[in-house]
Design an enzyme around this catalytic site. Structure first.
Site, PDB file in Angstrom:
ATOM      1  N   ASP A  36       0.735  -1.237  -0.101  1.00  0.00           N
ATOM      2  CA  ASP A  36       0.077  -0.474  -0.475  1.00  0.00           C
ATOM      3  C   ASP A  36       0.854   1.072  -0.397  1.00  0.00           C
ATOM      4  OD1 ASP A  36      -3.273   0.743   1.226  1.00  0.00           O
ATOM      5  OD2 ASP A  36      -2.163   1.990   1.139  1.00  0.00           O
ATOM      6  N   ASP A  62       3.907   3.075  -4.268  1.00  0.00           N
ATOM      7  CA  ASP A  62       2.604   3.323  -4.602  1.00  0.00           C
ATOM      8  C   ASP A  62       2.214   2.585  -5.815  1.00  0.00           C
ATOM      9  OD1 ASP A  62       1.515   5.144  -6.811  1.00  0.00           O
ATOM     10  OD2 ASP A  62       1.897   6.930  -6.209  1.00  0.00           O
ATOM     11  N   VAL A  63       1.115   2.281  -6.598  1.00  0.00           N
ATOM     12  CA  VAL A  63       1.517   0.748  -7.848  1.00  0.00           C
ATOM     13  C   VAL A  63       1.109   2.355  -8.936  1.00  0.00           C
ATOM     14  CG1 VAL A  63      -0.213  -0.151  -6.707  1.00  0.00           C
ATOM     15  CG2 VAL A  63      -0.944   1.375  -7.884  1.00  0.00           C
ATOM     16  N   ASN A  89      -5.866  -4.195  -6.422  1.00  0.00           N
ATOM     17  CA  ASN A  89      -6.918  -4.065  -5.922  1.00  0.00           C
ATOM     18  C   ASN A  89      -6.949  -2.203  -5.434  1.00  0.00           C
ATOM     19  OD1 ASN A  89      -9.261  -3.993  -3.167  1.00  0.00           O
ATOM     20  ND2 ASN A  89      -7.887  -2.977  -2.723  1.00  0.00           N
ATOM     21  N   TYR A 154     -13.638   6.393 -13.967  1.00  0.00           N
ATOM     22  CA  TYR A 154     -13.494   5.178 -13.341  1.00  0.00           C
ATOM     23  C   TYR A 154     -13.963   3.880 -13.768  1.00  0.00           C
ATOM     24  CZ  TYR A 154     -14.624   2.214  -9.110  1.00  0.00           C
ATOM     25  OH  TYR A 154     -14.345   0.703  -7.689  1.00  0.00           O
ATOM     26  N   LYS A 158     -12.018   0.963 -15.664  1.00  0.00           N
ATOM     27  CA  LYS A 158     -12.468  -0.344 -14.706  1.00  0.00           C
ATOM     28  C   LYS A 158     -13.464  -1.683 -16.609  1.00  0.00           C
ATOM     29  CE  LYS A 158     -12.204  -0.363 -10.458  1.00  0.00           C
ATOM     30  NZ  LYS A 158     -11.330  -1.077  -9.502  1.00  0.00           N
TER      31      LYS A 158
END
Ligand code: NAD
Length: 259
Positions: A36, A62-63, A89, A154, A158
């Site tokens: 995370d 940090d992805v 996720n 978003y 997605k």
């Protein structure tokens, strides 16, 4: 125990859905990595799990940063040699009508949801190919299938995850690596709690109406999906014993979306 000794890396696992998935995996015998950007909260979650007798470590990541993702995965390899399950996720929500959506926020949303999935996948896939097995789970949403107002990036991101999972399923299949998407309905995590007053202000309705008339309007029973509901699906995808279940997306939403 369905995941005995498997190494499971869950991004965004310091809170909400990711945290519950990490707990469920740990209860099934996995060694879990709480990845995370909030390092303090990640370590607190890992410590909680260790206190309960499980094996858990935290990594700051940090992805959206290739460097941080690769460094985080390297830390896991140094400690536990491999990654058997990846749950991509980590996510945030930002809502505006399209004409008011700052370009910088659009790019931030696509970076967290799409770059994050790509970078974490790219970092773990050589480990999975080398051992000829692995399960990659991307956190989609009912918004991978349907649209709602105010959520342009978003919904776009997605939907995009379905495409990524399908390519991954095809490329990974010959190497024993599966890829699937979980598509939850509304779950009362901090991400959703934040949206309730924001949507009430933007749509000029009460917070109660945001819940009843926007979020849960099309469910079969007016109920929120729970973190445990989502974690059960994450366990199914992680523990499935063969390549038969790959390239799929499963909606867990009290019937909000059906297909
Ligand atoms: P949450 O806010 O409770 O947790 C998200 C976690 O992600 C936090 O710990 C945060 O620090 C972390 N994070 C955010 N940006 C990050 C980054 N760049 N790098 C690393 N970590 C980062 O949210 P949640 O509701 O548990 O959401 C988790 C996922 O589930 C998201 O992808 C979200 O889109 C998806 N989802 C949520 C719902 C819902 O109703 N809550 C429904 C469908 C899908």
């Amino acid at each position: 125990m369905k995941l005995q000794d498997k190494v499971a890396l869950v991004t965004g696992a310091a809170s909400g859905i990711g945290k519950e998935i990490a707990i469920k995996y740990a209860q099934e015998g996995a060694r879990v990595v709480i990845a995370d950007m909030n390092k303090t909260a990640a370590e607190a979650t890992a410590a909680e799990l260790r206190k309960a007798g499980h094996q858990a470590m935290s990594v700051a990541m940090d992805v959206t940063s290739e460097e941080q993702v690769n460094a985080g995965v390297a830390e896991v390899v140094a400690a536990w040699k491999t990654v058997d399950v990846l749950v991509s996720n980590a996510g945030v929500q930002i809502v505006h009508p399209i004409e008011e959506f700052p370009f910088s926020e659009w790019k931030k949303m696509l970076a967290i949801h799409l770059d994050g999935a790509f970078l974490t996948t790219k970092a773990v896939i050589p480990l999975m190919y080398a051992q000829k097995s692995g399960s990659i789970i991307l956190m989609g949403s009912v918004h991978s299938k349907l649209a709602s107002v105010l959520k342009a990036p978003y919904v776009t991101a997605k939907h995009g995850l379905l495409g990524l999972a399908r390519v991954l399923a095809k490329e990974g299949g010959p190497h024993g690596v599966r890829a699937n998407v979980i598509c939850p309905g509304f779950v009362r995590t901090p991400l959703v709690e934040k949206q309730i007053p924001e949507q009430a202000a933007t749509l000029k309705i009460s917070e109660e109406d945001v819940i009843k008339k926007v979020m849960l309007k099309d469910t079969v029973d007016g109920e929120f999906t729970t973190v445990d509901d989502v974690a059960e699906v994450a366990l199914l995808f992680a523990a499935f014993p063969s390549n038969a279940l790959t390239g799929q997306s499963l909606i867990v939403s009290h019937g909000w979306a059906m297909e």
